[in-house]
Motif scaffolding. Structure first.
Motif, PDB file in Angstrom:
ATOM      1  N   THR A   1       0.832  -1.206   0.000  1.00  0.00           N
ATOM      2  CA  THR A   1       0.000   0.000   0.000  1.00  0.00           C
ATOM      3  C   THR A   1       0.863   1.250   0.000  1.00  0.00           C
ATOM      4  O   THR A   1       0.584   2.209  -0.739  1.00  0.00           O
ATOM      5  CB  THR A   1      -0.949   0.001   1.217  1.00  0.00           C
ATOM      6  OG1 THR A   1      -1.804  -1.132   1.123  1.00  0.00           O
ATOM      7  CG2 THR A   1      -1.778   1.268   1.279  1.00  0.00           C
ATOM      8  N   ALA A   2       1.921   1.248   0.804  1.00  0.00           N
ATOM      9  CA  ALA A   2       2.801   2.412   0.872  1.00  0.00           C
ATOM     10  C   ALA A   2       3.446   2.684  -0.486  1.00  0.00           C
ATOM     11  O   ALA A   2       3.517   3.835  -0.929  1.00  0.00           O
ATOM     12  CB  ALA A   2       3.865   2.214   1.942  1.00  0.00           C
ATOM     13  N   ILE A   3       3.892   1.643  -1.145  1.00  0.00           N
ATOM     14  CA  ILE A   3       4.503   1.814  -2.470  1.00  0.00           C
ATOM     15  C   ILE A   3       3.470   2.362  -3.438  1.00  0.00           C
ATOM     16  O   ILE A   3       3.719   3.340  -4.153  1.00  0.00           O
ATOM     17  CB  ILE A   3       5.113   0.491  -2.974  1.00  0.00           C
ATOM     18  CG1 ILE A   3       6.383   0.171  -2.172  1.00  0.00           C
ATOM     19  CG2 ILE A   3       5.420   0.576  -4.482  1.00  0.00           C
ATOM     20  CD1 ILE A   3       6.974  -1.198  -2.458  1.00  0.00           C
ATOM     21  N   GLN A   4       2.297   1.762  -3.469  1.00  0.00           N
ATOM     22  CA  GLN A   4       1.262   2.202  -4.400  1.00  0.00           C
ATOM     23  C   GLN A   4       0.840   3.648  -4.142  1.00  0.00           C
ATOM     24  O   GLN A   4       0.556   4.398  -5.072  1.00  0.00           O
ATOM     25  CB  GLN A   4       0.058   1.255  -4.326  1.00  0.00           C
ATOM     26  CG  GLN A   4       0.380  -0.116  -4.885  1.00  0.00           C
ATOM     27  CD  GLN A   4      -0.678  -1.167  -4.600  1.00  0.00           C
ATOM     28  OE1 GLN A   4      -1.487  -1.022  -3.691  1.00  0.00           O
ATOM     29  NE2 GLN A   4      -0.655  -2.227  -5.388  1.00  0.00           N
ATOM     30  N   THR A   5       0.849   4.056  -2.886  1.00  0.00           N
ATOM     31  CA  THR A   5       0.476   5.418  -2.509  1.00  0.00           C
ATOM     32  C   THR A   5       1.509   6.436  -2.991  1.00  0.00           C
ATOM     33  O   THR A   5       1.161   7.576  -3.278  1.00  0.00           O
ATOM     34  CB  THR A   5       0.320   5.517  -0.976  1.00  0.00           C
ATOM     35  OG1 THR A   5      -0.682   4.599  -0.563  1.00  0.00           O
ATOM     36  CG2 THR A   5      -0.060   6.909  -0.534  1.00  0.00           C
TER      37      THR A   5
ATOM     38  N   PHE B   1      13.122   5.156   0.395  1.00  0.00           N
ATOM     39  CA  PHE B   1      13.802   5.251   1.686  1.00  0.00           C
ATOM     40  C   PHE B   1      12.847   5.711   2.784  1.00  0.00           C
ATOM     41  O   PHE B   1      12.940   5.249   3.924  1.00  0.00           O
ATOM     42  CB  PHE B   1      15.020   6.170   1.594  1.00  0.00           C
ATOM     43  CG  PHE B   1      16.246   5.445   1.133  1.00  0.00           C
ATOM     44  CD1 PHE B   1      17.113   4.879   2.046  1.00  0.00           C
ATOM     45  CD2 PHE B   1      16.510   5.300  -0.215  1.00  0.00           C
ATOM     46  CE1 PHE B   1      18.237   4.181   1.624  1.00  0.00           C
ATOM     47  CE2 PHE B   1      17.623   4.602  -0.649  1.00  0.00           C
ATOM     48  CZ  PHE B   1      18.488   4.038   0.280  1.00  0.00           C
ATOM     49  N   ALA B   2      11.926   6.600   2.459  1.00  0.00           N
ATOM     50  CA  ALA B   2      10.937   7.048   3.447  1.00  0.00           C
ATOM     51  C   ALA B   2      10.040   5.883   3.865  1.00  0.00           C
ATOM     52  O   ALA B   2       9.731   5.720   5.052  1.00  0.00           O
ATOM     53  CB  ALA B   2      10.104   8.193   2.879  1.00  0.00           C
ATOM     54  N   ILE B   3       9.634   5.069   2.906  1.00  0.00           N
ATOM     55  CA  ILE B   3       8.803   3.895   3.202  1.00  0.00           C
ATOM     56  C   ILE B   3       9.588   2.928   4.096  1.00  0.00           C
ATOM     57  O   ILE B   3       9.051   2.386   5.062  1.00  0.00           O
ATOM     58  CB  ILE B   3       8.330   3.209   1.911  1.00  0.00           C
ATOM     59  CG1 ILE B   3       7.346   4.108   1.162  1.00  0.00           C
ATOM     60  CG2 ILE B   3       7.688   1.850   2.214  1.00  0.00           C
ATOM     61  CD1 ILE B   3       7.057   3.654  -0.263  1.00  0.00           C
ATOM     62  N   ALA B   4      10.852   2.703   3.771  1.00  0.00           N
ATOM     63  CA  ALA B   4      11.689   1.801   4.573  1.00  0.00           C
ATOM     64  C   ALA B   4      11.783   2.294   6.016  1.00  0.00           C
ATOM     65  O   ALA B   4      11.657   1.505   6.953  1.00  0.00           O
ATOM     66  CB  ALA B   4      13.077   1.670   3.960  1.00  0.00           C
ATOM     67  N   ALA B   5      11.979   3.586   6.187  1.00  0.00           N
ATOM     68  CA  ALA B   5      12.076   4.145   7.539  1.00  0.00           C
ATOM     69  C   ALA B   5      10.749   3.989   8.283  1.00  0.00           C
ATOM     70  O   ALA B   5      10.729   3.590   9.449  1.00  0.00           O
ATOM     71  CB  ALA B   5      12.485   5.619   7.472  1.00  0.00           C
ATOM     72  N   GLN B   6       9.660   4.301   7.598  1.00  0.00           N
ATOM     73  CA  GLN B   6       8.342   4.190   8.219  1.00  0.00           C
ATOM     74  C   GLN B   6       8.028   2.741   8.606  1.00  0.00           C
ATOM     75  O   GLN B   6       7.502   2.479   9.687  1.00  0.00           O
ATOM     76  CB  GLN B   6       7.261   4.714   7.252  1.00  0.00           C
ATOM     77  CG  GLN B   6       5.855   4.625   7.775  1.00  0.00           C
ATOM     78  CD  GLN B   6       5.572   5.593   8.915  1.00  0.00           C
ATOM     79  OE1 GLN B   6       6.159   6.663   8.991  1.00  0.00           O
ATOM     80  NE2 GLN B   6       4.708   5.192   9.827  1.00  0.00           N
TER      81      GLN B   6
END
Length: 142
Positions: free
Chosen positions: A19-23, A36-41
């Motif tokens: 979902t994060a990637i698709q968003t 990188f932001a998704i990885a941190a989150q």
């Protein structure tokens, strides 16, 4: 009776990462910065986000070092970094860190950029002009 070796389970991203990637998609692609932001989150290694993007058929774009993912060329061409001065001592620091084939990992590049107070894009431009070859992308792009 012989035991059959256990086959690795195919990778599948979690629903949250999917979902994060698709968003975060822009023109169907995931920028390096967003990955990188998704990885941190998600509190996972950046490589897992790269693997998830690959599994989902999502291309990475806008490499923070300027290497790929920009329309028709590397990112530094339109960023203005070519006009910025090279910090004193950076070239020798790069020379100390590259291997005998003039390879430098992306993680090493980020460390040097931070240490010398320059953008990753500027670092990419400087390294390109010093004929440094980047290896081992933190997202697994190369």
């Amino acid at each position: 009776m012989t035991r059959q070796p256990k086959l690795p389970t195919p990778y599948a991203p979690t629903p949250e990462i999917t979902t994060a990637i698709q968003t975060h998609l822009t023109d169907g692609k995931l920028t390096c910065q967003d990955a990188f932001a998704i990885a941190a989150q998600a509190q996972v290694a950046p490589g897992e986000i790269g693997q998830a993007a690959d599994t989902l058929g999502t291309r990475l774009s806008r490499c923070q070092l300027g290497l790929f993912g920009y329309p028709g060329k590397q990112g530094w061409h339109d960023s203005g970094v070519a006009d910025l001065p090279v910090p004193e001592g950076l070239e020798s620091a790069i020379a100390e860190m590259v291997d005998e084939d003039r390879h430098l990992t992306c993680a090493q590049a980020w460390i040097l950029a931070d240490r010398f107070g320059i953008s990753r894009m500027q670092f990419g431009w400087i390294a390109e002009n010093l004929k440094v070859k980047f290896v081992t992308c933190q997202l697994g792009a190369f």
